[in-house]
Structure formats: structure tokens, C-alpha cells
Design an enzyme around this catalytic site. Structure first.
Site, PDB file in Angstrom:
ATOM      1  N   MET A 280      50.188  32.703  38.957  1.00  0.00           N
ATOM      2  CA  MET A 280      48.770  32.868  39.272  1.00  0.00           C
ATOM      3  C   MET A 280      47.848  32.119  38.312  1.00  0.00           C
ATOM      4  O   MET A 280      46.635  32.134  38.488  1.00  0.00           O
ATOM      5  CB  MET A 280      48.407  34.368  39.236  1.00  0.00           C
ATOM      6  CG  MET A 280      49.111  35.202  40.278  1.00  0.00           C
ATOM      7  SD  MET A 280      48.661  34.707  41.956  1.00  0.00           S
ATOM      8  CE  MET A 280      46.910  35.066  41.959  1.00  0.00           C
ATOM      9  N   ARG A 281      48.425  31.450  37.327  1.00  0.00           N
ATOM     10  CA  ARG A 281      47.570  30.761  36.363  1.00  0.00           C
ATOM     11  C   ARG A 281      46.728  29.684  37.031  1.00  0.00           C
ATOM     12  O   ARG A 281      45.569  29.461  36.669  1.00  0.00           O
ATOM     13  CB  ARG A 281      48.414  30.170  35.234  1.00  0.00           C
ATOM     14  CG  ARG A 281      47.556  29.543  34.140  1.00  0.00           C
ATOM     15  CD  ARG A 281      48.376  29.060  32.953  1.00  0.00           C
ATOM     16  NE  ARG A 281      48.754  30.165  32.091  1.00  0.00           N
ATOM     17  CZ  ARG A 281      50.004  30.559  31.871  1.00  0.00           C
ATOM     18  NH1 ARG A 281      50.990  29.910  32.444  1.00  0.00           N
ATOM     19  NH2 ARG A 281      50.268  31.575  31.086  1.00  0.00           N
TER      20      ARG A 281
END
Length: 703
Positions: A280-281
Site C-alpha cells: 500500500m505504500r
């Protein structure tokens, strides 16, 4: 190190020619350090370092607590600051620091060091701050970040992510704030960063020198003008520099008020999902980047154009699945995704009104109102260039014309060598089969080379196996051994209190064992006996698999090919497996089999590399069917060359590529002369790891 004070002004950021994406990425991080930094990838001589250093002059000055070594802010000092607690002393204003981390820096230089002697004898935390403390509230610049030791990169990126640095030494702990704008530069030809580390950089930019003569002329003109009169050149660009400083300050004030609506968030999530990025970065970085883009353009709402630009900066380096994939993004697919998830939401599109606010300067829409600065390179632009970008075209592998194939000195010719006239000549390059996983090939013994993941070695990190007197600066303290060395002398030294009287001669450092990276030198047979299409495809697939393994184990690689009348160093030793894969793809076949020339060339390459880096141990991988037909007495000369390599203690593996129902076992004979291991191509390609390569160490013990 912290950039020293110099009266010579920096090359102005505004005067950097072109490189719009790089300047935009740097400015966005100046507006919002939460974006996560910039990784700049590019060929040598493209002014990467000049642009990064020029940014420091644009950053606003910072207020710090007087006398604080950790640059605490007077209005919000770090409660855990080692120099604290801070009272109400006078604040000091100083320019934003630009700190450079050298490639050869130690862990102590990066995070700081404790005075172990004072800690043991006096029980005090005598801490000397490192570069992370110097960079707090400033810029930390790492040139050639791909050449930095992995454990230092891990420490660096952990500090950047957490905003703090932690030093733990034998029960003594120090923590201090470390929030900085992280910028790394690298030349991909010298090796890649691991995908996990690539992901930790917020944005990545690819830079290359322009091929437009007019633009290159302008680069040279400005650089010569700067070198002739740095102060006068800087003065001519002072107005543009002041405008950029003002825009950064305005954008920083505007940033907290920027709205990231649900429609933009949906586009961000859909884009990351469509390009199959891990974790999800990427979503978070895109959201922060899009918000910074809006603030830079003087808007309080994120539009589709911000999301698109954020994707182009934040996603390309997160799309790589292996080191042979080139970073990049399919812009048509990006536009389709944004249209699909944004058309009904009212975010952006052709009907969107023009944004309010400033629209000039780098990255935020130039005088023409676009999303990037103009690129005509005129001297009046606010966006142009630095170092002389003299480049050389990347050297293409040279191909030797193959000699006509003739009967092989008493050997049974391969089908490819018996074909019609000219069949033994050069054949076009064929593609490789899909790479596969291989077992680790170990170099025997215990080395002391660079940290890696292949062979056993004494390293700075790993399991503790003993203690020794330090050679030079103290590394990792071995506490038990130090106490044991100091204990017998306490009465003689007049010990009176509870503290242990420790002298420098008592200090012992830990001896650790881990893994090192090696130099893997491939010697690939490209002769007529290997020219059968299916066999050469399999051979290339095997070498490609070993290249991938070398990348994962942090090795240097080199490649020698032999065919026709001699051998060629197709790839000098390098950390770039991409270069190795490119040379392998272009490799043609045909001609005689000068095996001895290939082995002798390997001997010479390894001799030179030992002089350059004696601690990096080599592993020789010979990919051949074992035939030797080139030159006088080819078999005898090949055996002599093999014994020469064995006499130097070179660890070797022979990948036997012989095919057909009748096998002569020549590759096995070569392996015995090399005192190495022989495996067949089928064994190397086996799906079962247990059927793969035996280690060189076991073979050499048996020998």
C-alpha cells in the site's frame, strides 16, 4: 559529511537546463517532505548531483535551539533529545543543511557512535552524533546509493520512514529525531537497488542527456559561464531563485488546506491496482504527491492531472518484478484507468476549469500554462542545466567474424557443424528460455569481501564467532571479552569505586561471520558446436538464471565469450546484471571452439580484478560442451589453461552443454583439470532444487 562552508555560490537551480521531471520531483519534496524522497536514476554526466545540491539554496532557513547538536526546533523541541531537556534559550537561525553520505561511510558515521570506554568506566552516555543527526530538518544526499552497503541503506531508509534514529550498543540506547529530505542518485549501469529498497523511495526519476544539439549547446554555454564567474552567474539568476523560494514557502503554507477528495482517492487506488504494485505504500505516496502537486500549482483541490503526474513519478520503479525489467509505465493504460474511474466522478477532464493560483516556474505549469516547465532551453528560462553532459553512446558488444567451420581435430562434429557450406559461420542471436531458480554456488573457505549473500565470510554483520583486538577504529564491542581482558588489572590500576577501570588495550571487538558477495565470471562457449537453436536458447536461459541468482546475492559479474579465432571480454566486471543480460541477448554463435583462449582470457581478467579488489573472491562458471578445436593442439592448450586457473585456487563450475545420444564427457574432464564441479545443463534446469548444483566447496574437499 556535512557540506562545508564555501564562499563560491552553488550553481543555481533555476539555471539547470531541461530535466523537468527531476526538478519537479525535488521541488515537491521541498514542499512536502512526507512524499518520501527522490531516487534519481541516470547515466553519468547528466548533472544529477548538480541539481540536487542546487536545491539546498532554495530551502527556507530553519530556527534551532542554540547549542543543540540535533537541530531541535525552539517551538517544539524533541522531548527525547540527547542534548535536552531544552529550556527557553535563545533560538538561532541557520540555512538548511545539505549533508552528503559517502559510499564508504561506516555505520557509526551514519547513526553516531557511543564512547564505549567512558560508558564502561564512568557509566555515562557519551554520544557523538552521526550524519543522520546533522541532516535533521535538512537534506540528506546519497550519491551512488546503489553502491552503498545494504545494511546502511536499511538504516537510512528506516530512519527516513520513522523520523528518528536509534542507536543500540551493549545495553546503552540513544534515540534522536531524524526527519530529512532523502535524495539518492545512481547509475543503473553500476548495479540496481533491491526492489524492497526501491519501494522505500517515494519518487523515482529517470534522467538522460538531451540529444538535441541546441539544448546541449545551452548546457555548455551556461556551465562555462558559471565556471568563469560563479558569483556573477548566480547574480543573473537571483530573481528566478527568489521566485522559487517564494513559491516553495507559499506551497508549504497552502499544503494543509489541500483537499484530496474521494474521487481522486478512487483514481489513485484504481491506478495502483491496475499496475499491480505490491503493498500500500504506492497508494500513500501517490496521495501525498498529488496533494503536493496541487499546492505547488496554488490550488486547494487535487485534480486528475495531479493524480496522473503523481503516478508517473511514484509508480515506475514499483513495477519491476526482476532486475531485467526496465522501469516504466504504460501511459495509455494509465489514461484509460483514470478515465474509467474519473469520468463519472467529475475529477478533471477537458471540461475542468483552469486552476487558480501561480502557474509559472518548474513543474507547476510554465508561462504557457502547462504542467511542466518549457523545454526550449532558452537563456531566459527559469528551468535549465549544469554539468557538462558529455556522454558516450553505450558500448555495444563487439562481434568477431567467425572463421569458416572445418573438421574438428579428430572430434565428431555436431550436426550444426556438419551442415551445408557456411553453416559453421556466424549465426544470428537466438532468444533465451525463461530463467529459473538455481541453488547457491559457494566459494570454499572463509572470505573477507563485501557484504553479500553467497559465500561464508568475516563481515561486520552476522553471528558472533569470537573476539579480537580492534584493527583501527573499534567496531562492534565484544563486552564479555573486554571485561575478561580488563578484570585481572583492576588492583594494579587502583580501582576504588564500582566502575570497571578500562583502558584502550582492553577493548575487544566481535568477530562475526556472515555472507559475502563474489565476482562471478561467466565464460560462455559461443562456437559452432553450440549453434543449434534449441541448445543455445537453453544455454542462454541457464546463464540468465545464474545472472539473476548473482543479482540476488549481490555479486559482481563479468562475461567472456569465445568462438571463431579467439575470446572476447563481452562484459567487464560490473554490478549491473542488466548489462549482462543485454550482452547475452545479442550474443551470436558460430566458428571454431577456442576453449583455451576463453580460459586464458578469464585468467587475465581475474588477475586484474585481484589487484583492484583483493578481498572479493572469484567464482568461475564455464558454460561449454567441453570441445576444443581452435588453434594448434587445442585440447592440450585448454588443459594447460585450466591447470593454470586451478593453481591460483580459482573456484570453478563447468555447466556441461553436451547434447545428443552419444556423449564424450569432455566437460567433466575440463572440470577435473579446473579442480571444480561439473553439472549438466539438464541438472541446472531441473525443477527440483535438490537436483541442482553441488557446492564447489564439497567438490574441492574431495579433490
Amino acid at each position: 559529511m556535512t557540506t562545508p562552508h564555501d564562499t563560491t555560490p552553488q550553481y543555481p537551480f533555476s539555471a539547470v537546463v531541461g530535466m523537468d521531471d527531476l526538478r519537479l520531483a525535488l521541488l515537491l519534496n521541498a514542499v512536502s517532505p512526507a512524499v518520501g524522497g527522490v531516487l534519481v536514476r541516470g547515466e553519468k554526466g547528466t548533472a544529477k548531483s548538480t541539481a540536487v545540491r542546487a536545491l539546498s539554496a532554495l530551502m527556507p532557513a530553519v530556527d534551532v535551539v542554540g547549542g543543540c547538536r540535533f537541530a531541535c526546533a525552539p517551538d517544539a523541541p524533541d522531548p527525547g533529545c540527547p542534548d535536552g531537556p531544552h529550556g527557553t534559550g535563545a533560538a538561532e537561525e541557520r540555512p538548511t543543511r545539505m549533508v552528503e553520505l559517502p559510499v564508504g561511510a561506516s555505520e557509526d558515521r551514519l547513526v553516531g557512535a557511543l564512547d564505549i570506554e567512558r560508558a564502561l568506566s564512568e557509566g555515562v552516555k557519551a554520544f557523538e552524533p552521526g550524519l543522520l543527526a546533522d541532516a535533521h530538518r535538512g537534506i540528506l544526499y546519497v550519491d551512488e546509493v546503489n553502491l552503498l552497503h545494504d545494511h546502511l541503506v536499511d538504516l537510512l531508509l528506516d530512519a527516513a520512514a520513522m523520523g528518528a534514529s536509534y542507536v543500540e550498543r551493549e545495553g546503552v540506547s540513544v534515540r534522536h529525531a531524524a526527519r530529512f529530505l532523502l535524495v539518492g542518485t545512481m547509475n543503473p549501469e553500476e548495479g540496481e537497488l533491491r526492489p524492497q529498497l526501491l519501494d522505500r523511495f517515494g519518487l523515482t526519476v529517470e534522467v538522460a542527456a538531451s540529444r538535441e544539439p541546441d539544448l546541449r549547446v545551452e548546457v555548455v554555454r551556461r556551465r562555462l559561464a558559471y565556471d568563469a564567474d560563479p558569483a556573477g552567474f548566480a547574480a543573473r539568476w537571483a530573481a528566478e531563485e527568489d521566485e522559487l523560494r517564494r513559491r516553495i514557502a507559499v506551497a508549504r503554507e497552502l499544503l494543509p488546506g489541500v483537499t484530496l477528495g474521494d474521487a481522486a482517492l478512487r483514481q489513485i487506488a484504481a491506478t495502483c491496482a491496475a499496475f499491480e504494485v505490491d503493498g500500500m505504500r504506492a497508494d500513500i505516496v501517490m496521495a501525498r504527491t498529488a496533494t503536493a502537486l496541487a499546492a505547488w500549482a496554488g490550488r486547494t483541490e487535487v485534480l486528475e492531472e495531479d493524480v496522473r503526474q503523481a503516478a508517473l513519478l511514484a509508480l515506475p520503479h514499483r513495477r519491476r518484478r526482476n532486475p531485467f525489467d526496465a522501469p516504466g509505465l504504460d501511459e495509455d493504460k494509465l489514461d484509460q484507468t483514470l478515465e474509467e474511474f474519473g469520468a463519472d466522478e467529475g475529477t478533471g477532464g477537458d471540461d475542468d476549469p483552469e486552476p487558480d493560483g501561480p502557474d509559472d516556474g518548474p513543474g507547476g505549469g510554465g508561462p504557457e500554462g502547462g504542467g511542466r516547465p518549457p523545454q526550449d532551453g532558452g537563456p531566459d528560462e527559469s528551468a535549465p542545466g549544469p554539468e557538462l553532459p558529455h556522454q558516450q553512446e553505450r558500448e555495444a558488444p563487439q562481434e568477431q567474424p567467425a572463421a569458416p567451420e572445418q573438421q574438428e581435430s579428430g572430434r565428431t562434429p555436431e550436426p550444426a557443424e556438419q551442415s551445408a557450406p557456411g553453416a559453421g559461420g556466424e549465426k544470428a542471436a537466438v532468444g533465451a528460455t525463461e530463467p529459473f531458480r538455481t541453488r547457491r554456488l559457494d566459494v570454499p573457505g572463509l572470505g573477507e569481501g563485501a557484504d553479500g549473500r553467497r559465500s561464508r565470510a568475516r563481515t561486520a554483520h552476522g553471528r558472533t564467532t569470537g573476539a579480537r583486538r580492534p584493527h583501527g577504529a573499534l567496531g562492534k564491542l565484544h563486552l564479555a571479552a573486554t571485561v575478561q581482558a580488563a578484570a585481572p588489572h583492576q588492583r594494579v590500576r587502583g580501582r576504588r569505586g564500582p566502575g570497571l577501570v578500562v583502558r584502550r588495550d582492553d577493548l575487544r571487538e566481535a568477530v562475526r561471520e556472515g555472507r559475502e558477495g563474489n565476482l562471478v565470471l561467466f565464460v560462455v562457449d559461443a562456437s559452432g558446436s553450440m549453434a543449434a537453436r534449441k541448445r543455445m536458447s537453453a544455454v542462454k536461459g541457464a546463464v540468465l538464471s545464474l545472472l539473476l541468482d548473482a543479482y540476488q546475492r549481490r555479486d559482481k559479474i563479468g562475461m567472456i565469450t569465445f568462438r571463431g579465432a579467439g575470446a572476447e571480454l563481452a562484459l567487464p566486471p560490473t554490478s549491473s546484471v542488466e548489462a549482462g543480460a543485454a550482452r547475452l541477448e545479442q550474443l551470436p554463435t558460430g566458428g571454431r571452439t577456442p576453449l583455451s583462449e576463453g580460459l586464458l582470457r578469464a585468467h587475465e581478467v581475474l588477475r586484474v580484478e585481484r589487484m583492484r579488489d583483493a578481498s572479493r573472491r572469484p567464482l568461475l562458471v564455464v558454460v561449454t560442451d567441453g570441445r576444443a578445436t581452435g588453434g594448434p593442439e587445442p585440447v592440450v592448450r585448454a588443459a594447460r589453461a585450466a591447470r593454470l586457473l586451478a593453481a591460483q585456487g580459482t573456484a570453478s563450475v563447468v555447466v556441461d552443454c553436451e547434447a545428443g545420444p552419444v556423449r564424450l564427457g569432455l566437460a567433466g574432464e575440463l572440470a577435473r583439470e579446473l579442480q571444480g564441479t561439473a553439472i549438466t545443463l539438464d541438472e541446472l534446469r531441473a525443477d527440483s532444487v535438490s537436483a541442482l548444483v553441488r557446492t564447489v566447496q564439497g567438490n574441492r574437499k574431495a579433490a
